[in-house]
Design a protein around this motif. Structure first.
Motif, PDB file in Angstrom:
ATOM      1  N   PRO A  72       0.805  -1.223   0.000  1.00  6.29           N
ATOM      2  CA  PRO A  72       0.000   0.000   0.000  1.00  6.29           C
ATOM      3  C   PRO A  72       0.839   1.273   0.000  1.00  6.29           C
ATOM      4  N   CYS A  73       2.025   1.229   0.592  1.00 14.75           N
ATOM      5  CA  CYS A  73       2.865   2.426   0.624  1.00 14.75           C
ATOM      6  C   CYS A  73       3.323   2.804  -0.782  1.00 14.75           C
ATOM      7  N   ALA A  74       3.691   1.801  -1.570  1.00 12.68           N
ATOM      8  CA  ALA A  74       4.090   2.073  -2.951  1.00 12.68           C
ATOM      9  C   ALA A  74       2.911   2.607  -3.749  1.00 12.68           C
ATOM     10  N   ALA A  75       1.732   2.008  -3.541  1.00 10.93           N
ATOM     11  CA  ALA A  75       0.539   2.465  -4.248  1.00 10.93           C
ATOM     12  C   ALA A  75       0.185   3.895  -3.856  1.00 10.93           C
ATOM     13  N   GLU A  76       0.374   4.217  -2.563  1.00 12.53           N
ATOM     14  CA  GLU A  76       0.088   5.568  -2.095  1.00 12.53           C
ATOM     15  C   GLU A  76       1.025   6.574  -2.751  1.00 12.53           C
ATOM     16  N   ALA A  77       2.288   6.209  -2.874  1.00 13.91           N
ATOM     17  CA  ALA A  77       3.260   7.104  -3.496  1.00 13.91           C
ATOM     18  C   ALA A  77       2.931   7.352  -4.964  1.00 13.91           C
ATOM     19  N   GLN A  78       2.254   6.397  -5.580  1.00 15.37           N
ATOM     20  CA  GLN A  78       1.862   6.515  -6.985  1.00 15.37           C
ATOM     21  C   GLN A  78       0.483   7.165  -7.162  1.00 15.37           C
ATOM     22  N   GLY A  79      -0.127   7.560  -6.050  1.00 15.90           N
ATOM     23  CA  GLY A  79      -1.439   8.184  -6.122  1.00 15.90           C
ATOM     24  C   GLY A  79      -2.569   7.207  -6.342  1.00 15.90           C
ATOM     25  N   ARG A  80      -2.338   5.930  -6.010  1.00 18.44           N
ATOM     26  CA  ARG A  80      -3.358   4.903  -6.248  1.00 18.44           C
ATOM     27  C   ARG A  80      -3.987   4.372  -4.960  1.00 18.44           C
ATOM     28  N   PHE A  81      -3.648   4.965  -3.830  1.00 11.91           N
ATOM     29  CA  PHE A  81      -4.182   4.499  -2.549  1.00 11.91           C
ATOM     30  C   PHE A  81      -4.309   5.689  -1.622  1.00 11.91           C
ATOM     31  N   GLU A  82      -5.524   5.884  -1.102  1.00 18.07           N
ATOM     32  CA  GLU A  82      -5.771   6.979  -0.174  1.00 18.07           C
ATOM     33  C   GLU A  82      -6.697   6.495   0.927  1.00 18.07           C
ATOM     34  N   VAL A  83      -6.340   6.820   2.172  1.00 17.50           N
ATOM     35  CA  VAL A  83      -7.152   6.458   3.326  1.00 17.50           C
ATOM     36  C   VAL A  83      -7.426   7.723   4.135  1.00 17.50           C
ATOM     37  N   LEU A  84      -8.708   7.979   4.387  1.00 17.04           N
ATOM     38  CA  LEU A  84      -9.118   9.077   5.254  1.00 17.04           C
ATOM     39  C   LEU A  84      -9.971   8.513   6.377  1.00 17.04           C
ATOM     40  N   ASP A  85     -10.012   9.209   7.503  1.00 20.13           N
ATOM     41  CA  ASP A  85     -10.888   8.737   8.568  1.00 20.13           C
ATOM     42  C   ASP A  85     -12.118   9.626   8.664  1.00 20.13           C
ATOM     43  N   TRP A  86     -13.032   9.249   9.543  1.00 14.89           N
ATOM     44  CA  TRP A  86     -14.308   9.961   9.676  1.00 14.89           C
ATOM     45  C   TRP A  86     -14.119  11.447   9.936  1.00 14.89           C
ATOM     46  N   ASN A  87     -13.100  11.790  10.728  1.00 10.50           N
ATOM     47  CA  ASN A  87     -12.919  13.190  11.113  1.00 10.50           C
ATOM     48  C   ASN A  87     -12.482  14.066   9.940  1.00 10.50           C
ATOM     49  N   ASP A  88     -11.974  13.426   8.884  1.00 13.07           N
ATOM     50  CA  ASP A  88     -11.576  14.156   7.677  1.00 13.07           C
ATOM     51  C   ASP A  88     -12.698  14.198   6.643  1.00 13.07           C
TER      52      ASP A  88
END
Length: 217
Positions: A72-88
């Motif tokens: 997931p870290c590699a995917a995130e660096a490529q703009g293919r993985f994003e995680v937000l929580d309820w407060n965001d």
């Protein structure tokens, strides 16, 4: 929804239309068992993964993905993985504003957010509605209005509900606001779906009568 180079499979079916899905589960294990093939397929295809999780839930999701051989870290660096929580997202400023959240989700689905030629696979944990905060009782109205706001051909939006935590009457209403439903691990067209305009009239009548039941069991 952008044309995907391969079929999009979810819970035993191939998605063709009506991509606003409510997914009912009895446990986190059942949730991952049913949704992980859909999630893995997205990473394999180069799609974008967008998840909304409870506060502190990112670490558990990342761990699950890593167990499946996903980086997931590699995917995130490529703009293919994003995680937000309820407060965001749902509970910005300590309250739920359904119209603000619809705008937030539409921005997440906007053209150009996913890599070119790919789709965004969107999964949202809905237990924020169990928080005792202003606006959370609007969850059914929000799900209804989302059907009106989403573009005709939009990327998959999967709203995840834990049946052990939500009141039965709320579950029935949530069922009525989604064109597609996952029950027993199987995706199917929802015969109980109510068109948004009709559902909004019913909600308005309930509000006028003071019927604003909490979501939690």
């Amino acid at each position: 929804m952008c044309e995907s180079p391969s079929p999009v499979r979810l819970a035993g079916s191939t998605l063709k239309h009506s991509h606003h899905v409510c997914a009912f589960f009895h446990s986190k294990e059942e949730e991952y068992r049913v949704l992980m093939p859909f999630i893995k397929e997205g990473f394999q295809n180069g799609d974008r993964a967008f998840h909304i999780v409870p506060p502190g839930g990112r670490a558990g999701l990342v761990e699950r993905l890593e167990r499946e051989g996903i980086d997931p870290c590699a995917a995130e660096a490529q703009g293919r993985f994003e995680v937000l929580d309820w407060n965001d997202t749902y509970l910005q400023d300590g309250r739920f504003d359904q119209f603000r959240m619809i705008d937030t989700l539409l921005a997440a689905l906007a053209p150009g957010v996913a890599p070119e030629g790919k789709i965004s696979r969107n999964i949202a944990n809905m237990e924020w509605a169990l928080e005792d905060l202003p606006g959370t009782h609007d969850i059914v109205e929000y799900e209804t209005r989302l059907n009106q706001a989403l573009p005709k051909d939009h990327d998959p939006v999967v709203c995840v509900y834990d049946l052990s935590r939500f009141d039965a009457s709320v579950v029935i209403d949530i069922l009525r606001t989604h064109p597609m439903v996952i029950v027993g691990g199987i995706l199917q067209e929802n015969p109980f779906f109510v068109p948004p305009a009709e559902m909004l009239e019913e909600i308005a009548a309930r509000k006028a009568g003071g019927d604003l039941a909490p979501a939690a069991r």
